[in-house]
Design a protein around this motif. Sequence first.
Motif, short mmCIF file in Angstrom:
data_model
loop_
_atom_site.label_atom_id
_atom_site.label_comp_id
_atom_site.label_asym_id
_atom_site.label_seq_id
_atom_site.Cartn_x
_atom_site.Cartn_y
_atom_site.Cartn_z
N THR A 231 -8.66 3.58 -3.25
CA THR A 231 -9.65 3.80 -2.21
C THR A 231 -9.41 5.15 -1.55
O THR A 231 -8.33 5.73 -1.67
N PHE A 232 -10.44 5.59 -0.81
CA PHE A 232 -10.38 6.90 -0.18
C PHE A 232 -10.74 6.75 1.30
O PHE A 232 -11.76 6.13 1.62
N PRO A 233 -9.92 7.28 2.19
CA PRO A 233 -10.23 7.13 3.63
C PRO A 233 -11.51 7.85 4.03
O PRO A 233 -12.16 7.44 4.99
N TYR A 234 -11.89 8.89 3.30
CA TYR A 234 -13.09 9.64 3.65
C TYR A 234 -14.33 9.12 2.93
O TYR A 234 -15.44 9.61 3.17
N PRO B 293 -15.25 5.28 2.11
CA PRO B 293 -14.90 3.85 2.00
C PRO B 293 -15.71 3.09 0.96
O PRO B 293 -15.32 2.01 0.55
N ASP C 245 -5.53 6.25 -1.52
CA ASP C 245 -4.74 5.07 -1.14
C ASP C 245 -4.67 4.11 -2.32
O ASP C 245 -5.71 3.73 -2.89
N ARG D 91 0.85 -1.20 0.00
CA ARG D 91 0.00 0.00 0.00
C ARG D 91 0.88 1.25 0.00
O ARG D 91 1.95 1.27 0.60
N GLU E 112 -14.51 2.72 -4.65
CA GLU E 112 -13.34 1.90 -4.98
C GLU E 112 -13.22 1.82 -6.51
O GLU E 112 -14.15 1.39 -7.18
N VAL F 115 0.48 5.88 -1.00
CA VAL F 115 -0.39 7.03 -1.24
C VAL F 115 -0.13 7.56 -2.64
O VAL F 115 1.03 7.69 -3.06
#
Length: 582
Positions: A447-450, A452, A494, A276, A455, A278
């Motif tokens: 993906t995005f942390p804010y 989920p 991500d 993984r 995708e 960024v």
Amino acid sequence: MNTLRKRIPFLLPLLFIGLMWAGLSGCGSKEEAGKSYHCPMHPTYISDRPGDCPICGMRLVPIETKTAPTVAPKYVCPMHPEITSDQPDDRCSLCGMKLVPAGRAKQPITEPLYTCPMHPEVLLHDPNARCPKCGMKLTEVKPATPTPAAVEPALPDPGLQPPMPTATPAAGHEHSGNASAMPQSTGEAARASERRILFYRSPMDPAVTSPVPAQDSMGMDFIPVYADEMAQTAPAGAPAGVPGELAPVHLTEESLRLAGVQIVEATLGKLRYTTRTVGAVLADETRVRHVHTKIAGFVEKLYANFTGQAVRKGDPILSLYSPELLSTQEEFLRALELHKRFRDSRIPEVRKGGDDLLAAARRRLELFDVPADFIANLTRTGKPQRTVVLNAPVSGFVTSKDIYEGHRVEPGMELFVITDLSHVWVEADFYEYEARAVRVGQEATLTFPYDPDLELKGRVAYIYPYLNPESRTLKVRLDFANPALALKPSMYADVTLQIDTAEAVVVPDSAVMDTGLRQVVFVQEADGRLLPRGVKVGLRGNGQAQILSGVRPGEKVVVKANFLIDSESRLRAAIQGMSGGM
């Protein structure tokens, strides 16, 4: 003569005193000649005369020779025969056990005895007691029944300090950190008395040895090293690849269980793991269009009049007045009039000349980016237009605008930048050890942390051929479709890559011990020995390690408590080195 006779009574006592002094001096010199001296810090250095130790410079001290007592003691400790007393109620100063009559010292202990697995010198009768040194729960000592042929050993010399015999907590119970200091049962102690002692070593530092029983600076007894232990430490025909500071270790099944050692089998397969990082969203450089004018003029009206405005291909973006464009329209109309006049001529060359002239005038308008519908309208009406409307060459968003209404423009001047965001790039940085597993065409997940639930799937499109000298990372470009425009330039996301390696030997990552200079794995042989073996490790991930060389498929490796095995292996290797140098 008279004078001599008068002095004789005085000379005789002096002569007698001199002879006595000479006799005493002679006896002392003989006694001194029979003495030996050794260094208190280096007992292995022995000299027949007083002086200084050549190693540390300390003053040599005489070696005291003690004789056995003429009267046998009445009471003795069953575990430490060197502790004796004439009082029946005394206890051993080392283990606290009650002294027993000397004639019963050889009898087996009937009262249960408990010892600490980590400190075998702690021996108590209370089953609920804990070790006063480490707090561990004590385990029961099960002494072996002595054989009928065992003879009563002679009482030891209380002046000497032989190595302390110990007791085994349970059958096969060995402490993996120090096998030489393991507790022994009564039967093993009897057999140990018949084993040949090579030398004695410090329990804290195996490199410190002594040919005689001794104590270290903390008062701890040196541990005897037997010949049969050395035979186990250096087995014949040891396989290649064993590191020099490690030695094979042999433990029973019960010892492995008590030490918490776990052993698994090496398998042949592919190592799959996830990496993984960024990534930053960028505009696709192949979908960025700069809009310029090819003629000088003035902006009469702006249709795309703010940055960020969405435009489609063919939509009007500005209206331009250009004297040059106006004259070009007039030339086109004259060429069109001549074309109509010459098309009825009977001479082919004349007709062809009229066609070529019209085509050249039309081509001139097209090269000035005059839209086709404008030319068609000019042909139909036959009237030149003061301004010409220029259309957007591509669909996208106006990401840059450097003009306003009324501006004068020149050829080559940038008017707009239109960017198509329906397809974007994502640039991600990977460390050097990760970059070697990245390949063009690999599938990537964004993906995005804010958010989920969002995708997106993409692929690795390009791997840059150089490294970032500041972050020591390799930049990788990924392509992602963006039909809903969820990805916008300068956003962070991500990036996840699934890495599949080539087929190789795979073991749990905990089996590999990294010393800094090399990697070591303990492999269990068919006879139960744990053999340290140097290996070459490839990629690691998901708790697994790829072994490129050193371990074959199907071999069993230690995956838990291998640090205890490592300490035992180093200890045996140090003992082997000490015995090799003696």
